[in-house]
Scaffold this active site. Structure first.
Site, PDB file in Angstrom:
ATOM      1  N   HIS A  66       0.838  -1.212   0.000  1.00 26.12           N
ATOM      2  CA  HIS A  66       0.000   0.000   0.000  1.00 26.12           C
ATOM      3  C   HIS A  66       0.870   1.259   0.000  1.00 26.12           C
ATOM      4  O   HIS A  66       0.547   2.253  -0.654  1.00 26.12           O
ATOM      5  CB  HIS A  66      -0.880   0.052   1.252  1.00 26.12           C
ATOM      6  CG  HIS A  66      -1.849  -1.079   1.373  1.00 26.12           C
ATOM      7  ND1 HIS A  66      -1.797  -2.004   2.386  1.00 26.12           N
ATOM      8  CD2 HIS A  66      -2.905  -1.422   0.595  1.00 26.12           C
ATOM      9  CE1 HIS A  66      -2.780  -2.863   2.242  1.00 26.12           C
ATOM     10  NE2 HIS A  66      -3.465  -2.543   1.164  1.00 26.12           N
ATOM     11  N   LYS A 114      -0.963  -7.382  -7.469  1.00 27.98           N
ATOM     12  CA  LYS A 114      -1.142  -8.670  -6.794  1.00 27.98           C
ATOM     13  C   LYS A 114      -2.569  -9.155  -7.019  1.00 27.98           C
ATOM     14  O   LYS A 114      -2.815 -10.335  -7.219  1.00 27.98           O
ATOM     15  CB  LYS A 114      -0.860  -8.552  -5.292  1.00 27.98           C
ATOM     16  CG  LYS A 114      -0.979  -9.905  -4.597  1.00 27.98           C
ATOM     17  CD  LYS A 114      -0.263  -9.916  -3.286  1.00 27.98           C
ATOM     18  CE  LYS A 114      -1.140  -9.508  -2.159  1.00 27.98           C
ATOM     19  NZ  LYS A 114      -2.260 -10.442  -1.926  1.00 27.98           N
TER      20      LYS A 114
END
Ligand code: PAF
Length: 282
Positions: free
Chosen positions: A37, A149
């Site tokens: 993140h 991902k």
């Protein structure tokens, strides 16, 4: 950094910023921030005048038997990390704020969902597309950042932006990995110590499959069996799926050719992990 919990205030702030000609980079998350993140936040910081992070564990995208209640949460830690990365706004709404009533409209994703995670998580991408539609309408971002991902999520959001004409540029960002290769995930904390050691097999098996392709293997079925066998022999994880598709259309392939994704999901005792590799093959 300004923490905002209501939709009205968030929209008003960003309308003000946009009216001054500022670009808005948006990083949607479910919190429990990790390096992946932070990489999205850093890239958003570089490319935009204003950076907004949202933290919302979206109940719509969890199935009845999934980990909504145990999904890791740590708001104070997340706030400190977002502050360090110089986010301008942190949007942190409650479930009641986002869904005050039973929704009268929801977004149903028709394509790219009956494979990979979508196959074993019916309704998951409808929940993702619904919340992202709401968040895009709240943030009106210039750019939105998503990790590769969740490659199927990136493919679905690409379809959402294109079909609904959101004036948003989708920025897919590379997978961030631990030193041993395990893809960073908020869920990794739920691995037992021995499972954490074994979990590197997800990455290793993808790399081994890549080597097989480099050596000339072009048969998807043989590659899938090869990966499954590696995971089963070298971990206690239970393979949920290993699949190979064209990317981003996610269509089955007779032969490895063009842009492809090798994607897998493996269940450990308390957590299910995913990983993938996108390759361009002549
Ligand atoms: O990838 C996630 O964390 C979530 O699916 C997202 C994009 C924040 C939507 O809830």
């Amino acid at each position: 950094m300004n923490v905002i919990t209501t939709i009205n205030e968030m929209q008003a702030e960003l309308l003000k910023q946009k009216s001054q000609g500022k670009s808005v980079g948006f990083v949607p998350t479910m919190g429990f921030l990790h390096e992946g993140h932070l990489t999205l936040l850093r890239q958003a910081r570089k490319e935009n005048d204003i950076v907004v992070l949202s933290i919302f564990v979206n109940p719509l995208q969890f199935g009845p038997k999934e980990d909504f209640s145990t999904y890791p949460r740590d708001f104070e830690r997340d706030r400190a990390l977002a502050e360090c990365e110089k986010a301008d706004y942190l949007f942190f709404p409650s479930v009641e704020e986002m869904y005050p009533t039973e929704p009268s409209v929801s977004v149903v994703v028709k394509d790219r969902t009956d494979v990979l995670c979508g196959k074993s998580r019916p309704g998951h991408f409808d929940g993702v597309a619904t919340v992202i539609t709401k968040l895009f309408n709240i943030m009106m971002p210039s750019r939105a950042y998503f990790g590769k991902k969740d490659a199927q999520q990136v493919a679905v959001i690409e379809g959402l932006i294109s079909d609904f004409n959101f004036p948003v540029e989708l920025i897919p960002v590379d997978i961030v990995r631990e030193e041993d290769g395990l893809a960073k995930s908020s869920r990794n904390v739920n691995l037992l110590p021995h499972e954490r050691e074994q979990a590197v097999i997800l990455y290793k098996s993808l790399q081994a499959a890549k080597e097989e392709i480099i050596m000339g293997e072009r048969n998807p079925a043989r590659l899938i069996s090869f990966i499954k066998e590696m995971i089963t022999n070298q971990s206690d994880g239970e393979v949920d799926y290993v699949d190979i598709y064209s990317y981003p259309n996610l269509k089955p392939l007779e032969k490895i050719k063009g842009r492809i994704i090798i994607a897998l999901a493996v269940k450990f005792s308390k957590v299910r992990l995913i990983d993938n590799l996108i390759l361009d093959i002549d």
